[in-house]
Design an enzyme around this catalytic site. Structure first.
Site, short mmCIF file in Angstrom:
data_model
loop_
_atom_site.label_atom_id
_atom_site.label_comp_id
_atom_site.label_asym_id
_atom_site.label_seq_id
_atom_site.Cartn_x
_atom_site.Cartn_y
_atom_site.Cartn_z
N ASP A 26 15.74 40.26 -45.50
CA ASP A 26 15.10 40.13 -44.31
C ASP A 26 14.98 41.78 -43.60
OD1 ASP A 26 13.57 39.02 -42.51
OD2 ASP A 26 15.37 38.19 -41.35
N ASN A 28 12.13 43.52 -43.26
CA ASN A 28 10.91 44.55 -43.78
C ASN A 28 10.08 45.03 -42.48
OD1 ASN A 28 12.27 44.43 -46.18
ND2 ASN A 28 10.63 43.13 -47.21
N SER A 71 9.33 32.72 -48.81
CA SER A 71 9.67 31.30 -48.28
C SER A 71 8.49 30.61 -48.40
CB SER A 71 10.45 31.26 -47.30
OG SER A 71 9.85 31.29 -46.15
N GLU A 73 7.84 28.60 -45.82
CA GLU A 73 7.36 28.99 -44.58
C GLU A 73 6.59 30.28 -44.39
OE1 GLU A 73 10.63 27.88 -45.31
OE2 GLU A 73 9.79 25.84 -45.09
N ASN A 74 6.62 31.20 -45.45
CA ASN A 74 6.27 32.35 -45.16
C ASN A 74 4.76 32.49 -45.28
OD1 ASN A 74 8.69 34.39 -46.55
ND2 ASN A 74 8.52 33.74 -44.38
N ARG A 193 22.74 38.35 -46.14
CA ARG A 193 21.77 38.12 -45.35
C ARG A 193 21.80 39.68 -44.58
NH1 ARG A 193 17.64 33.88 -42.47
NH2 ARG A 193 16.17 35.53 -41.90
N LEU A 200 20.23 30.57 -42.54
CA LEU A 200 19.96 30.29 -44.22
C LEU A 200 18.35 30.36 -44.18
CD1 LEU A 200 22.24 27.72 -45.57
CD2 LEU A 200 22.05 29.98 -46.20
N GLU A 212 30.53 32.22 -49.92
CA GLU A 212 30.93 33.12 -48.91
C GLU A 212 29.85 33.73 -48.08
OE1 GLU A 212 34.07 33.35 -47.51
OE2 GLU A 212 34.90 31.87 -49.07
C1 IPE Z 1 13.73 34.37 -44.63
O1 IPE Z 1 13.27 35.30 -43.87
C2 IPE Z 1 12.73 34.30 -45.95
C3 IPE Z 1 12.80 35.58 -46.74
C4 IPE Z 1 13.52 36.58 -46.60
C5 IPE Z 1 11.88 35.55 -47.91
P1 IPE Z 1 12.32 35.13 -42.56
O2 IPE Z 1 11.92 36.26 -41.98
O3 IPE Z 1 11.03 34.12 -43.25
O4 IPE Z 1 13.14 33.94 -41.70
P2 IPE Z 1 13.18 33.85 -40.01
O5 IPE Z 1 11.84 33.19 -39.93
O6 IPE Z 1 13.48 34.74 -39.64
O7 IPE Z 1 14.02 32.53 -40.21
C1 IPE Z 2 11.72 39.83 -45.18
O1 IPE Z 2 11.11 40.75 -44.03
C2 IPE Z 2 10.59 39.60 -46.22
C3 IPE Z 2 9.92 38.21 -46.17
C4 IPE Z 2 10.34 37.42 -45.38
C5 IPE Z 2 8.56 38.23 -46.55
P1 IPE Z 2 10.40 40.03 -42.93
O2 IPE Z 2 9.02 40.38 -43.06
O3 IPE Z 2 10.82 38.69 -42.43
O4 IPE Z 2 10.75 41.25 -41.80
P2 IPE Z 2 11.02 40.96 -40.27
O5 IPE Z 2 12.27 39.90 -40.22
O6 IPE Z 2 9.81 40.63 -39.64
O7 IPE Z 2 11.59 42.24 -39.77
MG MG Z 3 12.20 38.12 -40.98
#
Ligand code: IPE
Ligand code: IPE
Ligand code: MG
Length: 247
Positions: A26, A28, A71, A73-74, A193, A200, A212
């Site tokens: 997470d 990026n 995910s 949800e993404n 994470r 999670l 853990e």
């Molecule tokens: C979790 O990150 C999913 C992945 C890293 C693939 P998200 O950025 O989608 O999670 P939330 O929305 O902050 O919970």
């Molecule tokens: C994790 O990075 C990758 C994916 C969930 C695809 P994010 O894209 O969620 O990055 P932030 O959380 O917005 O910084």
């Molecule tokens: Mg994120």
């Protein structure tokens, strides 16, 4: 401490080494934003980081690395970000097909594959075929993955087996686990994470029952093998009791 890479190895020290590490990649988007770049640029650098961490995990002798890349949800993100991530996945898998056998990296994809494009499905078929040719370190890439979705898909497949007369007797934890995407893979010892959040986000809900947890503010594109060493060192100081008491 007489360990390779600053990590106490089993046998050399009393501290157990994690056989399976799961990582929520997470941060990026925030990494890119800080630099005035589009979010997809953060994902692209995140893939480079992933490649380095995969090689490192293989080198230090782990059995499994499971990474959360996209995910269920993404899909709620803007269309251009979603298609950018899918393009990066195609690129990653295409490159892996060329080098994974020589590099001794087996790949498996966890998630609802029915939601992925035919192009990605074909690449997954090829990585599965190559992975079946050798043993050893395995990376599990979670795409269109949700812990609840995985459990529901498992329940539905089990129900189908019951209806078809293929499943008899009590459903045990072991038997249920064999219906999950992670069938045959040991549960993660350590869940990391990156990116500062402490949740999670629907990752490995069944498998992390006794993992853990380690949270770091480091954004995924900035994550390094040294950060992984830090997490492993913290893990090695934890006292895993699994509901029992210390001997
Ligand atoms: C979790 O990150 C999913 C992945 C890293 C693939 P998200 O950025 O989608 O999670 P939330 O929305 O902050 O919970
Ligand atoms: C994790 O990075 C990758 C994916 C969930 C695809 P994010 O894209 O969620 O990055 P932030 O959380 O917005 O910084
Ligand atoms: Mg994120």
């Amino acid at each position: 401490m007489t360990a390779q890479n600053g990590i106490l190895q089993t046998g050399e020290g009393e501290r157990p080494f994690p056989r399976h590490i799961a990582i929520i990649l997470d941060g990026n988007g925030r990494w890119a934003k800080k630099r005035g770049l589009p979010r997809v640029a953060g994902h692209a650098v995140g893939v480079e980081t992933l490649r380095k961490i995969v090689y490192y995990c293989r080198d230090i002798g782990m059995d499994y690395l499971t990474v959360y890349c996209f995910s269920t949800e993404n899909w709620n993100r803007p269309q251009d970000e979603v298609s950018g991530i899918m393009k990066l996945l195609v690129k990653y898998l295409s490159e892996a097909i060329k080098t994974m056998e020589q590099r001794r990296i087996r790949l498996r994809v966890f998630g609802d594959l029915s939601g992925l494009s035919p192009e990605i499905l074909e690449l997954i078929e090829r990585t599965n075929e190559i992975s079946s040719r050798f043993e050893g370190f395995q990376t599990n890439i979670c795409v269109n993955y949700g812990g609840r979705d995985e459990i529901l898909r498992a329940v539905n497949r089990y129900a189908e087996d019951v209806r078809a007369g293929r499943a008899e007797g009590e459903l045990t934890e072991e038997r249920f686990a064999s219906y999950l995407d992670s069938a045959g893979v040991s549960d993660p010892d350590l869940l990391i994470r990156a990116g500062g959040e402490q949740r999670l986000s629907n990752f490995l809900l069944w498998q992390c029952a006794y993992s853990e947890f380690y949270f770091t503010d480091v954004l995924w594109p900035d994550f390094t093998p040294e950060e992984l060493d830090k997490a492993i060192a913290v893990y090695q100081r934890r006292d895993r009791r699994f509901g029992g008491i210390k001997a």
